[in-house]
Scaffold this motif. Structure first.
Motif, PDB file in Angstrom:
ATOM      1  N   GLY A 430       0.846  -1.166   0.144  1.00  0.00           N
ATOM      2  CA  GLY A 430       0.017  -0.152   0.034  1.00  0.00           C
ATOM      3  C   GLY A 430       0.825   1.398  -0.046  1.00  0.00           C
ATOM      4  N   ASP A 431       0.318   2.367   0.336  1.00  0.00           N
ATOM      5  CA  ASP A 431       0.908   3.623   0.623  1.00  0.00           C
ATOM      6  C   ASP A 431       2.238   3.618   1.280  1.00  0.00           C
ATOM      7  OD1 ASP A 431      -1.269   4.504  -0.926  1.00  0.00           O
ATOM      8  OD2 ASP A 431      -2.299   5.452   0.420  1.00  0.00           O
ATOM      9  N   GLU A 432       2.074   3.044   2.568  1.00  0.00           N
ATOM     10  CA  GLU A 432       3.354   3.112   3.239  1.00  0.00           C
ATOM     11  C   GLU A 432       4.610   2.279   2.464  1.00  0.00           C
ATOM     12  OE1 GLU A 432       4.783   1.153   7.074  1.00  0.00           O
ATOM     13  OE2 GLU A 432       2.768   1.149   6.925  1.00  0.00           O
ATOM     14  N   GLY A 433       4.243   1.197   1.789  1.00  0.00           N
ATOM     15  CA  GLY A 433       5.432   0.565   1.235  1.00  0.00           C
ATOM     16  C   GLY A 433       5.842   1.312  -0.019  1.00  0.00           C
ATOM     17  N   LEU A 434       4.864   1.899  -0.791  1.00  0.00           N
ATOM     18  CA  LEU A 434       5.441   2.789  -1.916  1.00  0.00           C
ATOM     19  C   LEU A 434       6.408   3.772  -1.310  1.00  0.00           C
ATOM     20  CD1 LEU A 434       5.393   3.798  -5.023  1.00  0.00           C
ATOM     21  CD2 LEU A 434       3.170   4.973  -4.446  1.00  0.00           C
ATOM     22  N   LYS A 435       5.830   4.551  -0.236  1.00  0.00           N
ATOM     23  CA  LYS A 435       6.670   5.733   0.141  1.00  0.00           C
ATOM     24  C   LYS A 435       8.093   5.170   0.705  1.00  0.00           C
ATOM     25  CE  LYS A 435       2.397   8.321   1.423  1.00  0.00           C
ATOM     26  NZ  LYS A 435       1.693   9.172   2.229  1.00  0.00           N
ATOM     27  N   ASN A 436       7.980   3.932   1.133  1.00  0.00           N
ATOM     28  CA  ASN A 436       9.448   3.503   1.809  1.00  0.00           C
ATOM     29  C   ASN A 436      10.196   3.147   0.865  1.00  0.00           C
ATOM     30  OD1 ASN A 436      10.815   2.295   3.817  1.00  0.00           O
ATOM     31  ND2 ASN A 436       9.143   1.101   4.662  1.00  0.00           N
ATOM     32  N   ASP A 455      -4.379   6.553  -5.300  1.00  0.00           N
ATOM     33  CA  ASP A 455      -3.859   7.667  -6.357  1.00  0.00           C
ATOM     34  C   ASP A 455      -3.313   8.699  -5.560  1.00  0.00           C
ATOM     35  OD1 ASP A 455      -4.878   5.939  -8.470  1.00  0.00           O
ATOM     36  OD2 ASP A 455      -6.931   6.951  -8.536  1.00  0.00           O
ATOM     37  N   SER A 456      -3.810   9.139  -4.478  1.00  0.00           N
ATOM     38  CA  SER A 456      -3.277  10.165  -3.656  1.00  0.00           C
ATOM     39  C   SER A 456      -1.686   9.912  -3.541  1.00  0.00           C
ATOM     40  CB  SER A 456      -3.757  10.568  -2.423  1.00  0.00           C
ATOM     41  OG  SER A 456      -3.949   9.299  -1.601  1.00  0.00           O
ATOM     42  N   ALA A 457      -1.280   8.708  -3.208  1.00  0.00           N
ATOM     43  CA  ALA A 457      -0.137   8.376  -2.707  1.00  0.00           C
ATOM     44  C   ALA A 457       0.942   8.540  -3.855  1.00  0.00           C
ATOM     45  CB  ALA A 457       0.002   7.017  -2.071  1.00  0.00           C
ATOM     46  N   VAL A 458       0.324   7.920  -4.962  1.00  0.00           N
ATOM     47  CA  VAL A 458       0.997   8.042  -6.330  1.00  0.00           C
ATOM     48  C   VAL A 458       1.295   9.494  -6.687  1.00  0.00           C
ATOM     49  CG1 VAL A 458       0.917   7.718  -8.838  1.00  0.00           C
ATOM     50  CG2 VAL A 458       0.228   5.888  -7.155  1.00  0.00           C
ATOM     51  N   SER A 459       0.349  10.439  -6.695  1.00  0.00           N
ATOM     52  CA  SER A 459       0.652  11.789  -6.963  1.00  0.00           C
ATOM     53  C   SER A 459       1.674  12.394  -6.056  1.00  0.00           C
ATOM     54  CB  SER A 459      -0.821  12.626  -6.509  1.00  0.00           C
ATOM     55  OG  SER A 459      -1.722  12.101  -7.669  1.00  0.00           O
ATOM     56  N   GLN A 460       1.587  11.861  -4.630  1.00  0.00           N
ATOM     57  CA  GLN A 460       2.429  12.553  -3.833  1.00  0.00           C
ATOM     58  C   GLN A 460       3.787  12.121  -4.038  1.00  0.00           C
ATOM     59  OE1 GLN A 460       1.534  11.665   0.361  1.00  0.00           O
ATOM     60  NE2 GLN A 460       3.426  12.389   1.144  1.00  0.00           N
ATOM     61  N   VAL A 461       4.093  10.880  -4.026  1.00  0.00           N
ATOM     62  CA  VAL A 461       5.449  10.099  -4.484  1.00  0.00           C
ATOM     63  C   VAL A 461       5.914  10.859  -5.768  1.00  0.00           C
ATOM     64  CG1 VAL A 461       6.659   8.359  -5.167  1.00  0.00           C
ATOM     65  CG2 VAL A 461       5.109   8.259  -3.068  1.00  0.00           C
ATOM     66  N   GLY A 462       5.030  11.178  -6.795  1.00  0.00           N
ATOM     67  CA  GLY A 462       5.605  11.738  -8.197  1.00  0.00           C
ATOM     68  C   GLY A 462       6.096  12.972  -7.834  1.00  0.00           C
ATOM     69  N   ARG A 463       5.297  13.761  -7.263  1.00  0.00           N
ATOM     70  CA  ARG A 463       6.149  15.331  -6.917  1.00  0.00           C
ATOM     71  C   ARG A 463       7.369  15.375  -6.289  1.00  0.00           C
ATOM     72  NH1 ARG A 463       0.312  15.867  -5.510  1.00  0.00           N
ATOM     73  NH2 ARG A 463       0.778  16.043  -3.256  1.00  0.00           N
ATOM     74  N   GLN A 464       7.432  14.320  -5.074  1.00  0.00           N
ATOM     75  CA  GLN A 464       8.599  14.402  -4.163  1.00  0.00           C
ATOM     76  C   GLN A 464       9.833  13.588  -4.983  1.00  0.00           C
ATOM     77  OE1 GLN A 464       7.177  12.280  -0.685  1.00  0.00           O
ATOM     78  NE2 GLN A 464       6.244  14.062   0.102  1.00  0.00           N
TER      79      GLN A 464
END
Length: 497
Positions: A430-436, A455-464
């Motif tokens: 999930g989001d935690e694994g992606l951000k990790n 989708d929100s995590a995808v957008s956030q990770v993409g910006r960062q």
């Protein structure tokens, strides 16, 4: 009605596919029988009449079974009608004349009708000749017209009245100016000729599909259109190439030369752009994802195309893996490839081993240093396997899609210094694994659709992480990137160890 039921029966197809094996028996029996009869008449060998009668009997029996299996196989379709008809009647002729030769040679019939023996030699001779000509037609049906004579050398080629040998293309030839290349005739058609038309042409059209002409390719076959204009990812000819090679629906079939990832990307791009017959590369939209594939067609990249960034792991020097360790892996069903002749880095794939488990990960430890591409998608691994994978220091591409891994497991691979591609499609990550893992220095692309990632995590990770491609859907760009960066088993430049 009975014909339709027979045609649709899986039993008919099952039995029919034994035809290529059964047909060797009458060939062998008849040739042996003819040679023994010839040797006996010349006084070169001593052989009893009973032996020849026995051989002729089994040649007739096996020829009959071959005819039945051949007929059932023909019901599957996809064969040239005229050639199939010739092959069928010649096969029936083999059986008929084999039975006639046995009938005449049997003592009981010869005593009953003495004059009948005059047809014995013509019967066995005709049966033998029909066997040879039917075999020629069978080879043409299976591999395409002219298969047996395609490589006839000179001067025999000229003496036989055959046309000059045409070199069959096996790869796309370099293009001097890619921008001015007509996409269909200069790029797409050579790919299809090299990898597809052996089974889909005028001489052999498996599935009633021909790929040697654009109009016929667009028409499609018994399964419908081969491609959907504007939708490469939804086109049957692309989807079949992306199936596992051991899948019955995968094309080209297992054992045949496979399309490279660049070739599939080019076909998909052509379809996405409208499947035009006459447009040049310069007249079509060239996405960033397909530029490397186009660049590979010539000595220089098309205008505006930058050189593809080389993987850092390819500069790593590792010792050659232990041959016994590699053999042990292959015995379990794993596919093991080396990336090139001068590289000791390995690609290991469990595409043919869906029951691969965490416990079997121990088998990979002897080659942990050499593994750089690992494909465990669709297996039974869990988070425990990721603990082992974290010990592969040179891993650069990881397929763990359609498995039971979670956020906890994916976190274990974060320290890997060269990991640039991860596929976690249809997992519980999930989001935690992606951000990790998003902050990993080498990571360039991660595929997350149908996972627990939002989708929100995808957008956030993409910006960062602007240099990281996070794919949460299967659109045109994703298809090309997936083809380019992902599955490489079967790629022509991969050299098997």
């Amino acid at each position: 009605m009975h014909y339709i039921l027979l045609q649709d029966s899986s039993w008919a197809t099952f039995i029919g596919r034994f035809h290529p094996a059964i047909v060797h028996f009458p060939i062998g029996f008849l040739l042996i029988g003819a040679l023994l009869e010839l040797g006996r008449r010349w006084g070169k060998i001593a052989v009893s009449e009973g032996t020849i009668v026995f051989i002729l009997f089994w040649s007739a029996i096996s020829a009959t079974f071959a005819c039945v299996a051949g007929y059932l196989l023909s019901l599957t379709g996809g064969y040239d009608a005229d050639l199939l008809n010739n092959h069928m009647w010649k096969g029936i002729g083999v059986a008929v004349f084999a039975w006639a030769a046995w009938f005449v040679k049997s003592d009981r019939f010869e005593r009953a009708i003495p004059s009948i023996k005059v047809i014995y030699l013509p019967a066995i001779l005709i049966a033998t000749l029909l066997t040879l000509t039917a075999g020629h037609d069978g080879g043409a049906l299976t591999h395409g017209e002219g298969y047996l004579t395609q490589y006839t050398p000179e001067p025999f080629r000229g003496l036989a009245g055959l046309p000059p040998m045409e070199e069959k293309p096996t790869e796309i030839k370099p293009i001097a100016d890619v921008q001015q290349a007509v996409v269909y005739s200069d790029i797409v058609q050579p790919i299809l000729q090299a990898k597809c038309t052996q089974c889909h042409s005028a001489s052999k059209s498996k599935g009633d599909l021909r790929m040697d002409q654009l109009a016929l390719l667009a028409k499609g076959g018994e399964n419908g259109p081969a491609f959907v204009v504007g939708k490469g990812a939804e086109s049957d000819m692309i989807k079949r190439c992306l199936l596992p090679e051991n899948d019955d629906e995968h094309m080209p079939p297992k054992g045949k030369p496979q399309l490279t990832t660049d070739q599939i990307a080019l076909l998909s791009w052509w379809i996405d752009q409208g499947a035009s017959a006459d447009k040049k590369v310069s007249q079509m939209t060239v996405s960033e994802a397909v530029k490397p594939a186009l660049a590979s067609l010539g000595k220089e990249a098309p205008a505006g195309t930058g050189a593809a960034q080389a993987s850092a792991v390819l500069s790593v020097k590792v010792p050659k893996a232990n041959e016994q360790a590699i053999e042990n892996l292959r015995k379990t069903g794993l596919i093991v490839n080396t990336l090139s002749q001068d590289q000791n880095l390995l690609e290991i794939s469990a595409v043919n081993l869906p029951d691969f488990t965490d416990k079997q990960m121990e088998l990979l430890q002897p080659v942990a240093q050499q593994i750089t591409w690992l494909k465990l998608g669709g297996t039974k691994i869990t988070d425990a396997a990721l603990q082992q994978i974290a010990k592969f220091p040179n891993l650069s591409k990881l397929h763990i899609e359609h498995t039971g891994i979670t956020d906890k497991g994916i976190a274990a691979i974060k320290p890997l210094p060269y990991l640039e591609y991860i596929n976690i499609v249809d997992t519980k990550v999930g989001d935690e694994g992606l951000k990790n893992v998003a902050g990993m220095k080498a990571l360039r692309s991660i595929y997350v659709w149908q996972s627990a990632v939002t989708d929100s995590a995808v957008s956030q990770v993409g910006r960062q992480n602007p240099n990281l491609l996070v794919v949460n859907g299967f659109n045109e760009a994703a298809v090309a990137q997936f083809l380019k960066a992902g599955d490489t088993t079967g790629k022509e430049e991969v050299k098997k160890q």
